[in-house]
Design an enzyme around this catalytic site. Structure first.
Site, PDB file in Angstrom:
ATOM      1  N   ALA A   1       0.960  -0.880  -0.082  1.00  0.00           N
ATOM      2  CA  ALA A   1      -0.011   0.083   0.009  1.00  0.00           C
ATOM      3  C   ALA A   1       0.946   1.162  -0.035  1.00  0.00           C
ATOM      4  CB  ALA A   1      -0.688   0.015   1.154  1.00  0.00           C
ATOM      5  N   ASP A   2       0.505   2.254  -0.715  1.00  0.00           N
ATOM      6  CA  ASP A   2       1.096   3.613  -0.539  1.00  0.00           C
ATOM      7  C   ASP A   2       0.134   4.849  -0.498  1.00  0.00           C
ATOM      8  OD1 ASP A   2       4.032   4.577  -0.760  1.00  0.00           O
ATOM      9  OD2 ASP A   2       2.892   5.691  -1.933  1.00  0.00           O
ATOM     10  N   THR A   3       0.314   5.491   0.242  1.00  0.00           N
ATOM     11  CA  THR A   3      -0.798   6.858   0.566  1.00  0.00           C
ATOM     12  C   THR A   3      -0.342   8.028  -0.090  1.00  0.00           C
ATOM     13  OG1 THR A   3      -1.485   5.663   2.239  1.00  0.00           O
ATOM     14  CG2 THR A   3      -2.200   7.889   1.974  1.00  0.00           C
TER      15      THR A   3
END
EC number: 3.6.1.9
Length: 185
Positions: free
Chosen positions: A63-65
């Site tokens: 995941a990456d925000t």
């Protein structure tokens, strides 16, 4: 074996609320990309998931925000001056928080993203600098963490709160669809 490809304590904590057994293996992938904020978030999540999958196998979640405003991606600030500029830019305005994800399960990739709109109140310099002095903004995209002291800055959000923290509920639903047991203790 379920593996979270992240060093983020926030992602680990959210996942642990819903799934009991998983391993944490931080990714060594280089975090660089181009494109829209959504494309960038998904691509970085893919890179993280693939890198960890190549080392440990199993079912891997990457995941990456990213935080974006006016089409510009705001990453993690490199210093206090950059944190100030980011928070000043977000002050009194609506911005978007997008988390891209990639789940590699039985060799197949399931990728997507979730986006939440966040409106900040007007922030004066005194408040911005007081927040920066806490040290909280330095390891967070957009220089703030909604789950911490910066919750004070938020006028409203539209969408998934957990997405703003960095781990949207969409990921939990995908894992459930793949057969992982959620809400078991």
């Amino acid at each position: 074996m379920l593996v979270l490809a992240s060093a983020s304590p926030r992602r680990r904590e959210i996942l642990s609320r819903f799934i009991r057994d998983f391993h944490v293996v931080p990714s060594n992938a280089e975090e660089r990309c181009s494109g829209t904020p959504e494309e960038c978030a998904v691509e970085l999540a893919r890179l993280k998931a693939r890198e960890v999958y190549s080392r440990v196998g199993g079912t891997v979640i990457g995941a990456d925000t990213v935080v974006s405003i006016d089409g510009r991606v705001l990453g993690k600030p490199s210093d206090e001056g950059e944190a100030y500029r980011m928070l000043k830019l977000l002050s009194g305005r609506v911005h978007r928080v997008t988390t891209g994800y990639c789940i590699i399960h039985e060799g197949k990739e399931i990728a997507g993203s979730a986006t939440t709109e966040v409106k900040f109140r007007e922030l004066d310099d005194e408040l911005i600098w007081a927040y920066i002095r806490t040290g909280e903004p330095m390891d967070k995209a957009g220089a703030y963490g909604i789950q911490g002291k910066a919750g004070l800055f938020v006028e409203w959000i539209r969408g998934d709160y957990y997405n703003v923290v960095g781990f949207p509920m969409e990921i939990i639903w995908k894992l459930r669809e793949l057969g992982f047991e959620v809400l078991s203790r």
